[in-house]
Scaffold this motif. Sequence first.
Motif, PDB file in Angstrom:
ATOM      1  N   GLY A 156       0.779  -1.227   0.000  1.00 29.51           N
ATOM      2  CA  GLY A 156       0.000   0.000   0.000  1.00 29.51           C
ATOM      3  C   GLY A 156       0.809   1.275   0.000  1.00 29.51           C
ATOM      4  N   ILE A 157       2.150   1.167  -0.026  1.00 25.10           N
ATOM      5  CA  ILE A 157       3.014   2.340  -0.044  1.00 25.10           C
ATOM      6  C   ILE A 157       3.600   2.505  -1.447  1.00 25.10           C
ATOM      7  CG2 ILE A 157       4.996   3.493   0.993  1.00 25.10           C
ATOM      8  CD1 ILE A 157       2.707   3.029   2.929  1.00 25.10           C
ATOM      9  N   HIS A 158       3.480   3.694  -1.992  1.00 34.76           N
ATOM     10  CA  HIS A 158       3.968   3.953  -3.347  1.00 34.76           C
ATOM     11  C   HIS A 158       4.946   5.120  -3.321  1.00 34.76           C
ATOM     12  CE1 HIS A 158       0.798   1.266  -4.664  1.00 34.76           C
ATOM     13  NE2 HIS A 158      -0.043   1.966  -3.921  1.00 34.76           N
ATOM     14  N   PRO A 254       1.230   6.390   1.437  1.00 31.90           N
ATOM     15  CA  PRO A 254       0.212   5.370   1.172  1.00 31.90           C
ATOM     16  C   PRO A 254      -0.742   5.828   0.076  1.00 31.90           C
ATOM     17  CG  PRO A 254       0.356   5.913   3.525  1.00 31.90           C
ATOM     18  CD  PRO A 254       1.124   6.952   2.789  1.00 31.90           C
ATOM     19  N   THR A 255      -1.484   4.878  -0.472  1.00 33.68           N
ATOM     20  CA  THR A 255      -2.411   5.170  -1.566  1.00 33.68           C
ATOM     21  C   THR A 255      -3.371   6.313  -1.249  1.00 33.68           C
ATOM     22  OG1 THR A 255      -2.283   2.880  -2.347  1.00 33.68           O
ATOM     23  CG2 THR A 255      -4.168   4.181  -3.083  1.00 33.68           C
ATOM     24  N   PRO A 256      -4.020   6.370  -0.061  1.00 39.13           N
ATOM     25  CA  PRO A 256      -4.946   7.483   0.194  1.00 39.13           C
ATOM     26  C   PRO A 256      -4.286   8.850   0.097  1.00 39.13           C
ATOM     27  CG  PRO A 256      -5.284   5.734   1.803  1.00 39.13           C
ATOM     28  CD  PRO A 256      -4.034   5.391   1.050  1.00 39.13           C
ATOM     29  N   TRP A 258      -1.781   9.664  -1.843  1.00 37.23           N
ATOM     30  CA  TRP A 258      -1.522   9.988  -3.249  1.00 37.23           C
ATOM     31  C   TRP A 258      -2.779  10.518  -3.930  1.00 37.23           C
ATOM     32  CZ3 TRP A 258       2.995  10.923  -5.131  1.00 37.23           C
ATOM     33  CH2 TRP A 258       4.124  10.242  -4.646  1.00 37.23           C
ATOM     34  N   ARG A 259      -3.951  10.248  -3.369  1.00 34.46           N
ATOM     35  CA  ARG A 259      -5.185  10.780  -3.940  1.00 34.46           C
ATOM     36  C   ARG A 259      -5.380  12.260  -3.618  1.00 34.46           C
ATOM     37  NH1 ARG A 259      -7.880   5.799  -1.682  1.00 34.46           N
ATOM     38  NH2 ARG A 259      -7.769   4.224  -3.305  1.00 34.46           N
ATOM     39  N   GLN A 260      -4.630  12.769  -2.658  1.00 39.31           N
ATOM     40  CA  GLN A 260      -4.780  14.163  -2.274  1.00 39.31           C
ATOM     41  C   GLN A 260      -4.078  15.072  -3.284  1.00 39.31           C
ATOM     42  OE1 GLN A 260      -4.095  15.119   1.932  1.00 39.31           O
ATOM     43  NE2 GLN A 260      -3.804  12.945   2.291  1.00 39.31           N
ATOM     44  N   ALA A 261      -4.796  16.088  -3.735  1.00 38.37           N
ATOM     45  CA  ALA A 261      -4.221  17.022  -4.710  1.00 38.37           C
ATOM     46  C   ALA A 261      -3.001  17.725  -4.146  1.00 38.37           C
ATOM     47  CB  ALA A 261      -5.281  18.041  -5.126  1.00 38.37           C
ATOM     48  N   LYS A 262      -3.009  18.038  -2.844  1.00 46.93           N
ATOM     49  CA  LYS A 262      -1.888  18.777  -2.261  1.00 46.93           C
ATOM     50  C   LYS A 262      -0.608  17.938  -2.288  1.00 46.93           C
ATOM     51  CE  LYS A 262      -2.797  17.461   2.578  1.00 46.93           C
ATOM     52  NZ  LYS A 262      -3.011  17.962   3.956  1.00 46.93           N
ATOM     53  N   VAL A 263      -0.722  16.622  -2.110  1.00 42.00           N
ATOM     54  CA  VAL A 263       0.458  15.754  -2.140  1.00 42.00           C
ATOM     55  C   VAL A 263       0.966  15.610  -3.573  1.00 42.00           C
ATOM     56  CG1 VAL A 263       1.299  13.397  -1.758  1.00 42.00           C
ATOM     57  CG2 VAL A 263      -0.154  14.517  -0.039  1.00 42.00           C
ATOM     58  N   ARG A 264       0.066  15.355  -4.506  1.00 38.86           N
ATOM     59  CA  ARG A 264       0.484  15.189  -5.899  1.00 38.86           C
ATOM     60  C   ARG A 264       1.130  16.462  -6.435  1.00 38.86           C
ATOM     61  NH1 ARG A 264      -4.770  13.175  -6.344  1.00 38.86           N
ATOM     62  NH2 ARG A 264      -5.338  14.932  -7.700  1.00 38.86           N
ATOM     63  N   ALA A 265       0.588  17.619  -6.072  1.00 40.09           N
ATOM     64  CA  ALA A 265       1.139  18.887  -6.565  1.00 40.09           C
ATOM     65  C   ALA A 265       2.532  19.131  -6.009  1.00 40.09           C
ATOM     66  CB  ALA A 265       0.218  20.041  -6.199  1.00 40.09           C
ATOM     67  N   LEU A 266       2.751  18.844  -4.727  1.00 43.36           N
ATOM     68  CA  LEU A 266       4.065  19.049  -4.130  1.00 43.36           C
ATOM     69  C   LEU A 266       5.085  18.095  -4.744  1.00 43.36           C
ATOM     70  CD1 LEU A 266       5.976  20.361  -2.095  1.00 43.36           C
ATOM     71  CD2 LEU A 266       5.274  18.605  -0.438  1.00 43.36           C
ATOM     72  N   VAL A 267       4.726  16.823  -4.921  1.00 44.22           N
ATOM     73  CA  VAL A 267       5.639  15.852  -5.504  1.00 44.22           C
ATOM     74  C   VAL A 267       6.035  16.280  -6.917  1.00 44.22           C
ATOM     75  CG1 VAL A 267       5.827  13.484  -6.345  1.00 44.22           C
ATOM     76  CG2 VAL A 267       4.911  13.918  -4.072  1.00 44.22           C
ATOM     77  N   ALA A 268       5.054  16.721  -7.704  1.00 40.22           N
ATOM     78  CA  ALA A 268       5.355  17.180  -9.061  1.00 40.22           C
ATOM     79  C   ALA A 268       6.330  18.350  -9.040  1.00 40.22           C
ATOM     80  CB  ALA A 268       4.060  17.577  -9.780  1.00 40.22           C
TER      81      ALA A 268
END
Length: 272
Positions: A156-158, A254-256, A258-268
């Motif tokens: 469950g960790i990506h 974890p998968t949940p 990665w569904r958050q926009a704030k996490v995806r935006a920071l990683v990008a």
Amino acid sequence: MKRTHLPLNALRVFEVAARHLSFTRAADELAVTPAAVGQQIRALEEMLGVVLFRRLTRNLELTHEAQQALPALQQAFLAFEEAVRQMQAGQSSRVLSIAAPRALVAKWLAARLADYGRLNPDLRFSIAAHEAGEMDFTQANIDLAIHFGGEPQAEGIHGRTLGVERLLTVAAPGQGPGTGTDAPCIAHPLDLETSCVQSALTVADAGLAIDAAAAGLGKTRVPALLAAADLAAGRIIALEEGEAMAGAWWLTAPTPQWRQAKVRALVAFLIG
């Protein structure tokens, strides 16, 4: 106290049908067929042992029992909706919690968070130190963790990697007892197999090793990512081109998360 199992879906269908006093209009709101609405109402009436609607020629009428219960049921669904909004607000809050090694925070991450914060002035960061291995997300309220090593293996960790890392030997320009092969070595945990003949100093992390090298205490082998800012500033120089490291820097969650926009935006932003 054991809670009674509630037929929430059927109760929701009843609430909509009671508002419209029409199975057809209720079906339109719920995006189902009128027959499906009628089936849910009949099943609810059977389960409760109560008649909820009087079926008249051209419309419906609530029974006394249904009229009595409807306001409380509507308030309950409003409370459910508010609870869901609160849960979503927590996930989409303007606070990002990050766990990372101290050296990475000091030498790389802090500057990038400052840049990201200027682009997102309402955002706030919470940083926790995590030095070794993968983060146990079950024990910490963390949105994103960064570690050095291999790709995350926990279920469950990506993760996303910052790319191939190199190990550089660095020292102060023209300072200390020498910057050649005979210079004293500054050891730290990320350089476990140092090629230095003698050790002048052992420090807790690679960031401190870079600072010690910049102060003229010797040379040290550090990941290129951590040395980049000090190299650019001229505080240290690279004594060789470096060699590829077996591990890499990984941004993990974890998968949940990665569904958050704030996490995806920071990683990008960090990877870009």
